[in-house]
Write an enzyme that holds these catalytic residues in place. Structure first.
Site, PDB file in Angstrom:
ATOM      1  N   ASP A 185      -0.735 -11.896 -35.100  1.00 43.05           N
ATOM      2  CA  ASP A 185       0.494 -11.134 -34.901  1.00 43.05           C
ATOM      3  C   ASP A 185       0.180  -9.807 -34.231  1.00 43.05           C
ATOM      4  OD1 ASP A 185       3.277 -10.133 -35.463  1.00 43.05           O
ATOM      5  OD2 ASP A 185       3.309 -11.869 -36.776  1.00 43.05           O
ATOM      6  N   HIS A 258       6.103  -5.863 -36.620  1.00 41.82           N
ATOM      7  CA  HIS A 258       6.278  -7.306 -36.772  1.00 41.82           C
ATOM      8  C   HIS A 258       5.170  -7.925 -37.625  1.00 41.82           C
ATOM      9  CE1 HIS A 258       6.448 -11.570 -35.399  1.00 41.82           C
ATOM     10  NE2 HIS A 258       7.737 -11.332 -35.213  1.00 41.82           N
ATOM     11  N   SER A 587      10.466 -15.801 -36.921  1.00 40.55           N
ATOM     12  CA  SER A 587       9.239 -15.091 -37.272  1.00 40.55           C
ATOM     13  C   SER A 587       9.198 -14.775 -38.756  1.00 40.55           C
ATOM     14  CB  SER A 587       9.128 -13.783 -36.486  1.00 40.55           C
ATOM     15  OG  SER A 587       8.739 -14.006 -35.159  1.00 40.55           O
TER      16      SER A 587
END
Length: 809
Positions: A185, A258, A587
């Site tokens: 990520d 994220h 996600s």
């Protein structure tokens, strides 16, 4: 003469001569194009020139364009070079030397960015197109593939999934702490409370990873929870230039948010008193609170590149992760050209589960990412939690929306309401884009902005800068769910129906007024879950016979850990710093399944990852408690297996599935043969010298998958006529107590007759296997027709369910 390194020299020289001629012809062609273009562009000026000046002008153009064209022809890009490891010549002692020799045979200046030893055999490098073409013909080179760019696609979810009230089903804490989840990520924010390692024992002794130390990331950034952190930037920097260290950290540190959000969703530690500005308040925890986390930063501001992704996966396998959670997608979907699929195959072979996001391109069909059958592909659904906001109009009507605004509320009195389309300096501009609102028309008012795409919070900065005091965002896309946003001014997001009515009022009333009231957090929302509109949909574009997505999990308005340098909206104008944030996407649903898989592995260490996926799929649910089918937010109608796969994950049921569909490495190799892949393509994916048996008939229908997608004969004309027969074989393994399972099938269509042989299976002991055949006899239907059915095996206690999709092609 023969050169052991270069092959037959005379042929090579002839080839080089031909290529040199082609190269020069191409240069002349490009120069001719450039001169013609420049001549046309400057025609009026050129006709007035005298001949000497005209000739000098043309020579100048030729001189400049020669170097421009030369630069264009010589432009390099990154390639992934797949090598046949076992074909290394005997005169090389190490594969690295062989790789280097192959590269030097086509380029004196190119250098290897990475070498890969686990997910593939080979390396990545920067080459011109001509060099890449030449390299692909070298001995031992399987393929030279151009690099692709990929994009990155909780306090309530444990209770919503039934984990909060079922503590007796949790595996022993020590066994969970042996599971290591690797996150590919944007990196990690190690200071997050969700990485607290209190109560955790020593790091598993098999762990070989490390904490990569850089200026803003120390060895102490890792602990017994966050046990590893690495970053991979060579491919990104080769393609885009040096990383701007004023914007992002050249280290494992997360500057985006994220990566921290996904990793804490999967395995965040228990944190009491978590919330976002008081919204979603409660105890935050990941799905597997005691599992270990290792982060591999492969994504940067400009995206995630193949070479870095492969390097991250390669190192994760070497380090010793048990699960890879990958919330990104893109690139060529074909398995032998997709880096995630290739890397995931080797992970599968080594006993590592790979869980991936399905993508955020719904509700259009054929939009799925990460569809290889050795990957768990996860779509997104909603929770039973909402953040309601109420818009009250001067005509007495009220509308519901959502918002995470937490600042000073609007006054109790109604305020003037204005539509952006009537307040813009550009005709027809009603989307509140930067610099479009006229301050004199919006100051002191609530502004109604339309949204088809783009960031609602960013629109709020435009309204605020123009003097507006509030905002209503009308999501004009039909079926667009109301995703909550942490607005910078009093604002509400409303759906298309409400937005149309508010717009009509603002345009028809001579003095429209409104106010916005914020309702906090509301639980127990029904109906829930519903399939998120943005969640990517099937059918599977690469292998239609494999139904994808596999299942859905919570992915809308998920609260999880955040970073300490940017606000919840990620905008530069947002100076609010928070420890937790609410965001949405597949996600977010992917790490839910990654964490749940860790719990199942801890409870059943003897299960393969294919068995764990089967347990999650065959126990997923497709109806609400009242028996109605799950709804698709995109159209308000019942969702289908193309939307939700096997259904919504139910981890409590998955702990005791009764039976599972297991899959071995050989099964996947046979699948590649059934897919008609060439020997080279199979070697790219599997890295082995496996070859298909030409005397054997392979069928994708034989892959022991927990779901069914059946391709049927299409009509030649407008109606039916004729029939087709398709047979699937499946093997069930008993992972529960002895019992007899009987089967039943429900179907939406009478055009397909379904027969199962045998109709009952008796299991007398643990791990006993039984096979059955399911035969579909179908009438011909028009091309593009689809329908669905449901298969279930039950012993009275367990329900082993499989979705069936029929596709006429």
């Amino acid at each position: 003469m023969w050169d052991s390194e270069m092959g037959p020299r005379n042929n090579d020289e002839n080839l080089c001569g031909q290529k040199r001629k082609q190269y020069l012809l191409f240069l002349l062609y490009k120069l001719k194009q450039s001169v013609a273009k420049e001549t046309c562009k400057n025609h009026n000026r050129l006709v007035k020139m005298k001949k000497p000046r005209f000739l000098m002008f043309l020579l100048l153009i030729l001189f400049l364009e020669f170097f421009n064209v030369l630069a264009e022809v010589e432009k390099k890009q990154t390639y992934i070079v797949h090598m046949a490891k076992h074909e290394m010549p005997e005169n090389f002692d190490e594969h690295l030397h062989w790789y280097d020799s192959s590269l030097k045979s086509v380029s004196d200046s190119a250098e290897m960015l990475y070498t890969y030893n686990n997910v593939i055999h080979g390396y990545s490098t920067r080459l011109t197109a001509e060099e890449a073409e030449s390299l692909e013909g070298r001995p031992g080179v399987l393929a030279v593939l151009p690099e692709e760019r990929y994009e990155i696609h909780t306090t309530r979810t444990p209770e919503f999934l039934g984990l909060g009230k079922s503590s007796e089903l949790f595996p022993e804490p020590d066994s969970v702490s042996d599971v290591i989840i690797g996150m590919l990520d944007t990196g990690v924010w190690p200071e997050s409370k969700s990485f607290d390692d209190s109560g955790l024992g020593p790091v598993p002794s098999r762990w070989k990873g490390k904490c990569q130390v850089r200026k803003n990331f120390n060895a102490s950034s890792c602990n017994r929870k966050l046990i590893g952190a690495r970053f991979f930037s060579r491919g990104y920097e080769a393609a885009t230039g040096p990383i701007n260290k004023t914007r992002e950290s050249k280290s494992p540190r997360d500057d985006h948010g994220h990566g921290t959000h996904t990793s804490t969703t999967a395995a965040g530690s228990v944190v009491d008193g978590a919330s976002l500005f008081g919204y979603a308040a409660g105890t935050a925890r990941g799905m597997a609170t005691r599992a270990r986390v290792a982060t591999y930063k492969v994504c940067w501001i400009g995206g995630c590149l193949d070479s870095d992704i492969l390097a991250g996966m390669d190192k994760a396998l070497e380090d010793g992760v048990n699960i890879l959670s990958i919330s990104l997608g893109g690139g060529d979907p074909r398995y032998y050209r997709n880096s995630v699929a290739i890397g995931a195959f080797m992970a599968m072979e080594r006993g590592i589960l790979v869980s991936c996001s399905a993508g955020n391109s719904g509700p259009r069909s054929f939009t799925l990412s990460n569809v290889a059958p050795w990957i768990i592909t996860v779509g997104a659904g909603t929770l039973d939690r909402d953040f309601p906001t109420y818009v009250s109009l001067g005509n007495g009507k009220n509308f519901s929306g959502v918002s995470l605004y937490s600042g000073k509320p609007l006054p109790d009195s109604l305020l003037p309401l204005v539509y952006a389309g009537n307040s813009s300096n550009i005709t027809g501009e009603n989307y509140c884009q930067k610099g479009t609102l006229i301050p004199e028309k919006v100051t002191g008012k609530i502004v109604l902005c339309d949204r088809v795409f783009g960031d609602s919070v960013r629109k709020g900065t435009v309204v605020k800068d123009a003097g507006g005091v509030g905002m209503i965002v009308a999501n004009t896309a039909v079926g667009d769910e109301q995703i909550s946003n942490a607005h910078l001014l009093p604002a509400a997001d409303v759906g298309p129906v409400s937005g149309n009515m508010i717009r009509d009022y603002s345009l028809s009333d001579p003095n429209p007024t409104a106010t916005i009231i914020f309702g906090g957090t509301k639980l127990g929302i029904q109906r829930s879950p519903v399939v998120a509109t943005f969640s990517s949909r099937g059918p599977n574009l690469v292998t239609p016979e494999i139904l994808k997505p596999d299942l859905i999990a919570p992915g809308v308005n998920i609260l999880a850990g955040w970073i300490g340098t940017i606000g919840p909206s990620s905008l530069s104008e947002d100076y609010r710093l928070v420890e937790f944030n609410v965001i949405s996407g597949t996600s977010m649903s992917c790490p839910h399944v990654s964490g749940l898989a860790a719990l199942l592995k801890a409870a059943h260490p003897e299960w393969s990852w294919a068995a764990i996926r089967s347990a999650l799929m065959t126990t997923a649910y497709t109806t609400y408690k009242n028996g109605e089918k799950l709804i698709d937010f995109a159209n308000g109608k019942p969702s289908t297996p193309f939307d939700h796969g096997a259904g919504h994950v139910d981890p409590v049921a998955a702990f005791d599935p009764g039976l599972v569909y297991d899959i071995t490495l050989n099964d996947y190799l046979n699948f590649l043969c059934a897919s008609n892949y060439s020997p080279t393509q199979i070697r790219i994916i599997a890295r082995s010298n496996f070859t298909c048996d030409m005397s054997k008939t392979y069928s994708i229908a034989d892959l022991n998958y927990p779901s069914f997608a059946v391709l049927l004969q299409t009509a030649l004309g407008e109606g039916g006529g004729g029939s087709g027969v398709v047979k699937y074989t499946r093997t069930l393994t008993n992972v529960g107590s002895p019992g007899t399972y009987t089967t039943w099938v429900s179907s939406e269509t009478e055009s397909v007759k379904i027969a199962i042989e045998p109709e009952s299976l008796s299991f007398g002991e643990l791990n006993e296997k039984k096979m059955y055949t399911i035969t579909f006899t179908a009438d011909s239907m028009p091309s593009g027709t689809s329908s669905f059915a449901h298969l279930e095996w039950s012993d009275g206690k367990h329900k082993v369910s499989s979705p069936i999709a029929f596709i006429w092609i």
